[in-house]
Scaffold this motif. Structure first.
Motif, short mmCIF file in Angstrom:
data_model
loop_
_atom_site.label_atom_id
_atom_site.label_comp_id
_atom_site.label_asym_id
_atom_site.label_seq_id
_atom_site.Cartn_x
_atom_site.Cartn_y
_atom_site.Cartn_z
N GLU A 77 3.59 10.40 -1.55
CA GLU A 77 2.72 11.25 -2.35
C GLU A 77 3.50 12.34 -3.08
N LEU A 78 4.32 13.06 -2.33
CA LEU A 78 5.04 14.18 -2.92
C LEU A 78 6.06 13.71 -3.97
N PHE A 79 6.74 12.61 -3.69
CA PHE A 79 7.69 12.09 -4.67
C PHE A 79 6.96 11.74 -5.96
N GLY A 80 5.75 11.22 -5.82
CA GLY A 80 4.97 10.88 -7.01
C GLY A 80 4.49 12.13 -7.75
N ARG B 248 5.77 15.48 -7.60
CA ARG B 248 6.79 16.39 -8.14
C ARG B 248 8.11 15.73 -8.47
N GLY B 249 8.27 14.50 -8.06
CA GLY B 249 9.56 13.86 -8.23
C GLY B 249 10.39 13.96 -6.96
N TYR B 250 11.35 13.06 -6.84
CA TYR B 250 12.13 12.96 -5.61
C TYR B 250 12.99 14.19 -5.38
N GLU B 251 13.72 14.60 -6.40
CA GLU B 251 14.66 15.72 -6.22
C GLU B 251 13.94 17.05 -6.03
N GLN B 252 12.77 17.17 -6.62
CA GLN B 252 12.05 18.44 -6.52
C GLN B 252 11.29 18.57 -5.20
N THR B 253 11.33 17.52 -4.40
CA THR B 253 10.64 17.58 -3.11
C THR B 253 11.65 17.83 -1.99
N THR B 254 11.37 18.78 -1.12
CA THR B 254 12.26 19.03 0.01
C THR B 254 11.72 18.34 1.26
N GLU C 173 -0.73 13.97 17.20
CA GLU C 173 -1.44 13.10 16.27
C GLU C 173 -0.67 11.78 16.20
N PRO C 174 -1.37 10.66 16.12
CA PRO C 174 -0.67 9.38 16.18
C PRO C 174 -0.01 9.01 14.85
N ASN C 175 0.77 7.93 14.86
CA ASN C 175 1.37 7.36 13.65
C ASN C 175 2.24 8.37 12.89
N THR C 176 3.07 9.04 13.62
CA THR C 176 3.90 10.06 13.00
C THR C 176 4.74 9.51 11.85
N ARG C 177 5.44 8.42 12.10
CA ARG C 177 6.30 7.84 11.06
C ARG C 177 5.51 7.50 9.81
N GLU C 178 4.36 6.87 10.01
CA GLU C 178 3.55 6.46 8.86
C GLU C 178 3.05 7.68 8.09
N ARG C 179 2.64 8.72 8.82
CA ARG C 179 2.17 9.93 8.14
C ARG C 179 3.29 10.53 7.30
N LEU C 180 4.49 10.54 7.85
CA LEU C 180 5.62 11.07 7.09
C LEU C 180 5.88 10.23 5.85
N ALA C 181 5.84 8.92 6.01
CA ALA C 181 6.11 8.03 4.87
C ALA C 181 5.07 8.23 3.78
N ALA D 272 11.43 19.63 4.08
CA ALA D 272 10.52 20.56 4.75
C ALA D 272 9.10 20.39 4.22
N GLU D 273 8.97 20.15 2.93
CA GLU D 273 7.64 19.96 2.34
C GLU D 273 6.99 18.67 2.83
N ILE D 274 7.79 17.63 2.90
CA ILE D 274 7.27 16.36 3.42
C ILE D 274 6.72 16.56 4.82
N ALA D 275 7.54 17.19 5.65
CA ALA D 275 7.13 17.40 7.04
C ALA D 275 5.87 18.25 7.12
N ARG D 276 5.82 19.28 6.29
CA ARG D 276 4.67 20.17 6.35
C ARG D 276 3.37 19.44 5.97
N ARG D 277 3.45 18.60 4.93
CA ARG D 277 2.25 17.85 4.55
C ARG D 277 1.82 16.90 5.66
N ALA D 278 2.77 16.43 6.43
CA ALA D 278 2.43 15.54 7.55
C ALA D 278 2.07 16.33 8.81
N GLY D 279 2.03 17.65 8.69
CA GLY D 279 1.69 18.49 9.84
C GLY D 279 2.82 18.57 10.85
N LEU D 280 4.06 18.48 10.37
CA LEU D 280 5.20 18.48 11.29
C LEU D 280 6.28 19.44 10.80
#
Lengths: 188, 188
Positions: free
Chosen positions: A18-21, A23-29, A5-13, A31-39
């Motif tokens: 989204e997740l930081f908003g 659950r908050g920064y510390e409560q987000t891992t 899938e294209p734009n990997t960096r942008e998808r991660l960002a 692994a969760e960021i990557a999973r939401r981006a399909g990675l």
DNA sequence: AGCACTGATGTCAGGGACTGTCATCGCGTA
DNA sequence: TACGCGATGACAGTCCCTGACATCAGTGCT
């Protein structure tokens, strides 16, 4: 699927913001960021050096735009006007205000993220100083003009993302620079 | 034995500085620092919030000395002279130059430590600004005077720990302030 | 079509930073 | 002496981050 899938960096960002908003920064891992981006978490760390860096992906562009504008300003311009040209160029390429506000609400509430922001600004300042050197501006002047430019950017940007603010970034940067000139020229 | 030895924080700080010098920052683990100080990793984290903080234990003292000197300066002094008084007070309480040089050689080669240093300086700047507010100095002036003071401190301190430098910190801070005044007053 | 090559991703194992929890110890005090 | 309090130790666990190797998608070459 998921691979290629294209734009990997942008998808991660985007996923991170989204997740930081949510659950908050510390409560987000990571692994969760990557999973939401399909990675995978491992893939995240191939695109961003650490968990914080995903919020600062734009700083490279910022630095290049600023430095290029400084380098290409008319040779006759005074250092402060060269810096002003850099600020104009920066204002022209900035992304949406809402994203900036989201990002700032996260960064503002976590000291470790503020640390990263400070070093990004210091790097930006150093790049502007170097670009001024390349124009033949000597060192106390170059460093001071760069520092002043960064200070103006900081203040103008803060105003831009303030609640209920509707003026454009370019206007706010211009106004901030004018005020700085007034302060430094004032009878103090 | 080991329990109830005095100066726990200082022992940890000394052990850390030694180990960072011997093996490098990244190659040293917190457990090793604690062990050299005769303590446990868990105890380390009761005294310092993270691995980096052990190198910045003095910043609290620095902030208090600076702010107190600002608060106690003669009421008739102009903001810039108040800041100068703060710089003098800081110079008077600074520890040995060799320790500072050791510390700087570690901090200077690790971006994550530079981040911490930047936020410490930003905090210092904010404290000075607040102390000036308490004296009745209004906000653009107060913030600018504080920023200028921190810039002078930064430059003077850098000179102080430079190789082959023998002048005293107080003299270098004074000289740097004088130069800043010249630059800002110059016919630019 | 078939094949090697390249680059991005997945998988796995592991170290080290940091935290929560509870037990233990040294000291002061009633 | 008994008790309480603060500092430390012991232990388990999570998460950040890295190295090593396998695997997959696309490209160019035959």
């Amino acid at each position: 699927m998921g691979r290629w899938e294209p734009n990997t960096r942008e998808r991660l960002a985007r996923a991170a913001l989204e997740l930081f908003g949510e659950r908050g920064y510390e409560q987000t891992t990571v692994a969760e960021i990557a999973r939401r981006a399909g990675l995978t978490e491992r893939t995240y760390f191939r695109h961003y050096a650490d968990k914080r860096e995903v919020l600062f992906g734009g700083s490279d562009v910022l630095r290049k735009v600023f430095a290029t504008a400084v380098a290409e300003a008319p040779a006759s311009d005074a250092p402060i006007d060269v810096v002003a040209a850099g600020l104009e160029a920066v204002a022209a390429v900035f992304p949406g205000r809402e994203t900036a506000r989201q990002r700032q609400s996260v960064v503002g509430s976590h000291p470790e993220l503020q640390e990263r922001e400070l070093i990004k600004l210091a790097t930006l300042s150093a790049a502007v100083t170097e670009a001024l050197h390349a124009r033949g501006v000597a060192d106390p002047t170059a460093a001071l003009a760069a520092e002043a430019g960064i200070a103006v950017f900081k203040i103008g940007y803060e105003r831009w993302i303030a609640p209920a603010e509707h003026r454009e970034l370019a206007d706010l940067l211009h106004a901030s620079l004018t005020e700085l000139k007034a302060v430094t020229a004032g009878s103090r």
